[in-house]
Design a protein around this motif. Structure first.
Motif, PDB file in Angstrom:
ATOM      1  N   ILE A   1      35.150  36.866 -12.586  1.00 54.80           N
ATOM      2  CA  ILE A   1      35.919  35.754 -11.985  1.00 54.80           C
ATOM      3  C   ILE A   1      35.908  35.739 -10.462  1.00 54.80           C
ATOM      4  O   ILE A   1      36.398  34.786  -9.864  1.00 54.80           O
ATOM      5  N   MET A   2      35.383  36.793  -9.824  1.00 52.37           N
ATOM      6  CA  MET A   2      35.395  36.770  -8.348  1.00 52.37           C
ATOM      7  C   MET A   2      33.996  37.055  -7.814  1.00 52.37           C
ATOM      8  O   MET A   2      33.212  37.777  -8.431  1.00 52.37           O
ATOM      9  N   GLY A   3      33.688  36.499  -6.658  1.00 52.08           N
ATOM     10  CA  GLY A   3      32.388  36.778  -6.043  1.00 52.08           C
ATOM     11  C   GLY A   3      32.316  36.210  -4.642  1.00 52.08           C
ATOM     12  O   GLY A   3      33.131  35.364  -4.254  1.00 52.08           O
ATOM     13  N   PHE A   4      31.353  36.719  -3.876  1.00 51.10           N
ATOM     14  CA  PHE A   4      31.107  36.157  -2.551  1.00 51.10           C
ATOM     15  C   PHE A   4      29.619  36.232  -2.234  1.00 51.10           C
ATOM     16  O   PHE A   4      28.899  37.093  -2.746  1.00 51.10           O
TER      17      PHE A   4
ATOM     18  N   SER B   1      20.205  37.960  -8.670  1.00 53.81           N
ATOM     19  CA  SER B   1      18.821  37.510  -8.465  1.00 53.81           C
ATOM     20  C   SER B   1      18.526  36.221  -9.237  1.00 53.81           C
ATOM     21  O   SER B   1      18.008  35.249  -8.668  1.00 53.81           O
ATOM     22  N   SER B   2      18.872  36.180 -10.516  1.00 58.17           N
ATOM     23  CA  SER B   2      18.559  34.981 -11.299  1.00 58.17           C
ATOM     24  C   SER B   2      19.398  33.793 -10.830  1.00 58.17           C
ATOM     25  O   SER B   2      18.912  32.657 -10.747  1.00 58.17           O
ATOM     26  N   ALA B   3      20.651  34.048 -10.468  1.00 51.74           N
ATOM     27  CA  ALA B   3      21.520  32.966  -9.986  1.00 51.74           C
ATOM     28  C   ALA B   3      20.949  32.343  -8.723  1.00 51.74           C
ATOM     29  O   ALA B   3      20.984  31.125  -8.539  1.00 51.74           O
ATOM     30  N   SER B   4      20.385  33.174  -7.863  1.00 50.12           N
ATOM     31  CA  SER B   4      19.852  32.669  -6.599  1.00 50.12           C
ATOM     32  C   SER B   4      18.703  31.697  -6.839  1.00 50.12           C
ATOM     33  O   SER B   4      18.643  30.622  -6.213  1.00 50.12           O
ATOM     34  N   SER B   5      17.797  32.024  -7.774  1.00 56.35           N
ATOM     35  CA  SER B   5      16.682  31.107  -8.078  1.00 56.35           C
ATOM     36  C   SER B   5      17.198  29.814  -8.712  1.00 56.35           C
ATOM     37  O   SER B   5      16.705  28.727  -8.419  1.00 56.35           O
TER      38      SER B   5
ATOM     39  N   SER C   1      24.508  37.533  -4.025  1.00 55.56           N
ATOM     40  CA  SER C   1      25.974  37.520  -4.126  1.00 55.56           C
ATOM     41  C   SER C   1      26.485  38.826  -4.721  1.00 55.56           C
ATOM     42  O   SER C   1      25.799  39.468  -5.510  1.00 55.56           O
ATOM     43  N   VAL C   2      27.698  39.167  -4.290  1.00 54.69           N
ATOM     44  CA  VAL C   2      28.405  40.327  -4.855  1.00 54.69           C
ATOM     45  C   VAL C   2      29.479  39.759  -5.770  1.00 54.69           C
ATOM     46  O   VAL C   2      30.275  38.923  -5.327  1.00 54.69           O
TER      47      VAL C   2
END
Ligand code: HSE
Length: 311
Positions: A22-25, A98-102, A12-13
């Motif tokens: 507060i924003m991401g995709f 990276s950590s969020a994805s796991s 994610s960015v």
């Protein structure tokens, strides 16, 4: 009920220039993969991790995916055991979540195998427990939210957690350059100022509102004007070699805007078309090549799906 499942959770960015925390995709690739197996003997075991150069702990209490799962299992009062294998595909300290994805992969996998006791929004709080491990006591929910919900999201509030999906009308390509350098999110949070000028805050609020309005209405000029960060980028940009040149090369090649992805060192840009995206990627890469820094380019639309089951 199936006993084993394998899932993919996207990179994610976040921040997206003006929207710190507060924003991401979500993007289409890269993304971490995780295999989860239910077993009779209680307890969570991480049986294998690849792609981490031996750096991630196998102890579930010290591992992002493990901590997320523990929090979900506790809530469910789930009595069976769980084995997980983690295949890291997103580089550490890349600014791509990276950590969020796991963390997301683990809770998404368990939820799917148990036939969805929780909604995706409900899963967020479990994934956030895992994410907290890596951010040096200063939690942020933008990466986990973008990864888990897919699409473009706003974290309106972290406590209580209130995540708002944005219906993006603009047809955007994101171009991400990942220099092969590592920057710790915890470290780059420590260097930020805790007080900001009201005049800067006002500019930033205008840009956040403008960006959201532009995304929802498909107004590319408004999106472009709003991709401006007067608070975080001037501080963190210094840590990324060639950042100003990368940004200038992207905008000269037609980017609508360009800024740091998350806490860096990855940098993202937006374009309206695929050919422009390819040119922007080449221009950004050239700057880093001239500094003898290897890099990867990812070109992706906003990934609306988020995590998914894979074979
Ligand atoms: N919003 C977080 C930060 C994202 O900028 O620190 C970390 O990738």
């Amino acid at each position: 009920m199936k006993k084993t499942i394998k899932v993919f959770a996207p990179a994610s960015v976040t921040n997206v220039s003006c929207g710190f925390d507060i924003m991401g995709f979500a993007i289409d690739y890269p993304g971490d993969e995780l295999k989860l197996t239910i077993k009779e003997k209680p307890g969570i075991t991480i049986t294998k991790i690849t792609g981490d150069d031996g750096r991630l702990p196998l102890d579930p209490k010290k591992n992002t995916a493990g901590v997320s799962l523990i929090s979900m299992v506790d809530r469910l009062k789930y009595e069976k055991g769980i084995d997980i294998e983690i295949y890291k595909k997103i580089s550490f300290g890349s600014g791509l979540g990276s950590s969020a994805s796991s963390a997301v992969a683990s809770v998404f996998a368990l939820n799917e195998i148990l036939e969805k006791p929780f909604t995706r929004k409900e899963l967020l709080s479990f994934a956030l427990e895992g994410e907290k491990l890596t951010c040096g006591g200063s939690p942020h929910a933008d990466n986990v939210s973008a990864c888990l919900m897919g699409g473009f999201i706003i974290v309106r509030s972290i406590d209580p957690l209130d995540v708002v999906p944005i219906d993006v009308a603009a047809d955007l390509y994101s171009i991400i350059i990942h220099p092969h350098l590592e920057i710790s999110t915890a470290d780059t949070r420590k260097i930020l100022r805790s007080n900001i000028l009201l005049a800067d805050a006002t500019i930033q609020w205008g840009n956040v509102a403008g960006l959201v309005a532009g995304l929802m209405s498909g107004d590319y000029d408004l999106i472009s004007r709003s991709l401006q960060d007067v608070i975080i980028e001037p501080i963190r940009g210094i840590l990324i070699p060639g950042f100003n040149d990368i940004k200038n090369s992207a905008t000269n090649a037609g980017a609508l805007g360009c800024s740091i992805s998350g806490s860096g060192p990855s940098v993202f840009a937006f374009s309206k078309t695929k050919p422009e995206a390819n040119n922007i990627g080449k221009a950004m890469k050239k700057v880093l090549s001239e500094l003898d820094i290897d890099s990867d380019i990812y070109i992706s639309k906003i990934n609306k799906q988020g995590p998914r089951i894979i074979k």
